[in-house]
Scaffold this active site. Structure first.
Site, short mmCIF file in Angstrom:
data_model
loop_
_atom_site.label_atom_id
_atom_site.label_comp_id
_atom_site.label_asym_id
_atom_site.label_seq_id
_atom_site.Cartn_x
_atom_site.Cartn_y
_atom_site.Cartn_z
N THR A 1 8.89 -2.70 -15.88
CA THR A 1 7.49 -3.81 -14.37
C THR A 1 6.43 -3.38 -14.47
O THR A 1 5.97 -2.40 -15.63
CB THR A 1 8.94 -3.29 -13.46
OG1 THR A 1 9.86 -4.21 -13.45
CG2 THR A 1 7.47 -3.56 -12.03
N SER B 1 16.28 -5.08 -5.39
CA SER B 1 14.75 -4.27 -6.27
C SER B 1 14.73 -2.96 -6.19
O SER B 1 15.15 -2.88 -5.07
CB SER B 1 13.63 -5.54 -6.36
OG SER B 1 12.61 -4.97 -6.66
N SER B 2 14.31 -2.86 -7.07
CA SER B 2 13.71 -1.38 -7.12
C SER B 2 12.05 -1.07 -6.30
O SER B 2 11.93 0.58 -6.27
CB SER B 2 15.00 -0.26 -8.04
OG SER B 2 15.82 -0.71 -7.79
N1 GLY Z 1 13.34 -5.89 -11.82
C1 GLY Z 1 13.10 -4.35 -11.46
C2 GLY Z 1 13.22 -4.24 -9.97
O1 GLY Z 1 13.07 -5.35 -9.18
O2 GLY Z 1 13.48 -3.05 -9.61
#
Ligand code: GLY
Length: 573
Positions: free
Chosen positions: A385, A456-457
């Site tokens: 990310t 999501s994180s």
């Molecule tokens: N795909 C990483 C997140 O949204 O946490």
């Protein structure tokens, strides 16, 4: 662009391309040279600055502010530039969150996370025996959610000052004229070559005859054409017309299910941020469908009653306390968090003082806790990310985390449109209640449903001190994102570190399951030994997160820091 007190320039890129005329880009002054640039790890800037995963993207953002744009203009231009120069995670085929505080104090939480297509269903990644098929949720057409980034950029535009056509022009130039790729990108493109070939049935810009070499230039003509359609027709240049037709045609070439209606119906949404106080600082972070804001709220509040600063940085006492807070928060993540439009997330309870005190009741400072004693599960998320931190001259703070999920998303480029699609569908619980390929389990809250946004994180975060702008921070890293932001805040607030030290010191991570502490290789050896003696399983791993932070100093300078773990780089003036 004059920079004050640059502390570290790590690498210079600038092999002259004899076949390509050198053309600098951005504004009348042509501030950015895509063929000669440096990675700059930190600097102090008097007026405005950007920290992002690629030097050219940071330079574009800073140049846009220097020609009259604000932090929102820079946020739009930097994201678009990243989609060209950092295709592993920068994107127009993915999604993200923007968290901002305007100079008048107004907060904005913009959710442009991808959504499950209308034909998605709860069991779409299970085989006939009910087993999860990771290859379907992670690679190729079916792995992709409906992209949100372009809708997010246009939802940001009302807060910006410059016309969109100005903000997208640098990205068009970078795609059309090309830029010299960094050594890390050379290695990344070469190692992904087979996956790119497997997941695409047409030529793509990231695959060339033979290998990539240092000094090579990447040109992306199809992407430039897509960006020009967006420049001309606005969001419709992506969600309608030729680009949408190319996406739908690409879906039909594989097993994809994104339809023309899915694209037309996608909208960005406003979310009220998570807000709380921590040791005299006001923390603002992202609400569900991100788990990040709730997690850092829980973790910081769980440790607040302990004098962490006096324990010492990375002493066994401070690390063990933080691990136990991380364990408890991540157990809650799987059970209780998902898209709030589909699942009632009990935000108030999860962040209440009484609840958090109860969670820490069995905390024992002398002994490792046990995840077996805590209910619920966790899910896997990829770590590719990317984050952008921006502070402008007017005091606007912008924190953006955006993603394709895996490195280069599902690895499929939309034929003729030149951009990679995400594999964000894998962030859903592919099979609720059953461990996935990573040995982790997800909950009902995050089960797949049409139109739903996957949990999501991503944790774009802002800190105010004395009610005034202080820090902009965020990072990539999948499930390690909230623990990295948590540690960044503790490093600044409790250990009084500079932004650079706060993001670059070795990190650790515990996410409840697996019941192990991950540490970076240069983590304190003595603390590691003591944790093992207390009963913790400790595993070493490569870099955790690539955090970008800006801290406003008392003399008004913006201390701007880029993570040392990648090509991350700062720019400003
Ligand atoms: N795909 C990483 C997140 O949204 O946490």
């Amino acid at each position: 662009m004059k920079m004050f007190k640059t502390l570290c320039i790590c690498f210079l890129f600038g092999i002259i391309q004899p076949s390509i005329a050198q053309v600098s880009i951005v504004g009348a002054g042509k501030k950015v040279d895509p063929y000669h640039y440096a990675v700059v790890k930190n600097g102090q800037f008097r007026r405005a600055s950007v920290s992002s995963a690629h030097p050219l993207a940071s330079l574009v953002g800073a140049a846009i502010m220097e020609q009259g744009g604000n932090a929102f203009d820079a946020g739009i231009a930097t994201q678009l530039a990243l989609a060209v120069v950092y295709p592993g995670a920068g994107n127009i085929g993915g999604g993200g969150f923007l968290l901002a505080r305007q100079s008048n104090g107004e907060l904005i939480g913009l959710d442009y996370r991808e959504a499950a297509p209308s034909k998605a269903s709860r069991d779409m990644y299970l085989d006939k025996n009910g087993n999860a098929v990771a290859a379907l949720s992670q690679f190729g057409h079916l792995a992709s959610g409906v992209p949100g980034t372009i809708a997010g950029l246009f939802a940001t535009l009302p807060y910006a000052k410059l016309p969109f056509k100005t903000l997208i022009q640098p990205a068009i130039d970078l795609a059309e004229k090309g830029f010299v790729i960094t050594e890390k990108q050379v290695n990344s493109f070469n190692s992904e070559r087979d996956a790119f070939i497997k997941n695409n049935n047409h030529p793509i810009a990231f695959v060339k005859e033979g290998k990539w070499h240092v000094g090579d230039t990447l040109i992306q003509k199809d992407l430039a054409a897509t960006l020009k359609r967006i420049q001309k027709d606005g969001a419709k240049g992506f969600y309608d017309g030729e680009t949408a037709a190319l996406i739908v045609a690409e879906m039909q070439k594989g097993n994809g299910i994104i339809s023309a209606d899915d694209l037309m119906n996608y909208t960005a949404k406003l979310r009220n941020p998570i807000e709380f106080d921590y040791r005299g600082h006001h923390i603002i972070s992202f609400a569900p469908p991100s788990s990040g804001g709730i997690l850092i709220n829980q973790m910081l509040k769980m440790i607040e009653k302990y004098p962490v600063g006096s324990y010492g940085f990375q002493s066994v006492k401070s690390v063990q306390l933080m691990i136990e807070a991380e364990r408890r928060s991540y157990a809650d993540r799987a059970e209780h968090m998902g898209d709030p439009d589909f699942w009632k997330v009990p935000v108030k309870t999860l962040t209440s003082d009484t609840y958090l005190a109860e969670r820490m009741k069995d905390y024992n400072p002398d002994k490792a806790g046990s995840s077996a004693a805590v209910k619920a599960g966790s899910i896997h998320e990829s770590e590719e990310t990317t984050h952008i931190s921006i502070m402008d001259a007017a005091g606007n703070m912008v924190s953006i985390t955006t993603t394709l999920n895996g490195g280069y998303g599902c690895k499929t480029v939309v034929g003729g449109a030149g951009f990679l699609l995400n594999n964000e569908m894998d962030d859903f619980s592919v099979k609720p209640g059953v461990p996935n390929m990573y040995g982790a389990v997800g909950g009902e809250a995050n089960a797949i449903a049409p139109g739903k946004r996957m949990l999501s994180s991503m944790t774009p975060t802002l800190i105010l001190k004395n009610k005034k702008p202080y820090v902009v921070i965020g990072t990539p890293g999948g499930t390690t994102i909230p623990t990295s932001v948590f540690q960044g805040i503790v490093n600044i607030v409790d250990f009084k570190m500079s932004a650079s030290d706060a993001i670059n010191k070795p990190k650790f991570h515990h996410q409840w399951l697996p019941d192990a502490v991950m540490i970076e290789k240069d983590f304190d050896a003595n603390t590691k030994k003591q944790l093992i003696a207390m009963g913790y399983k400790v595993t070493e791993r490569d870099g955790i997160g690539r955090t970008e932070a800006i801290r406003l100093l008392s003399d008004g300078k913006r201390e701007t820091a880029a993570d040392i773990r990648g090509d991350d780089s700062v720019a400003g003036f």
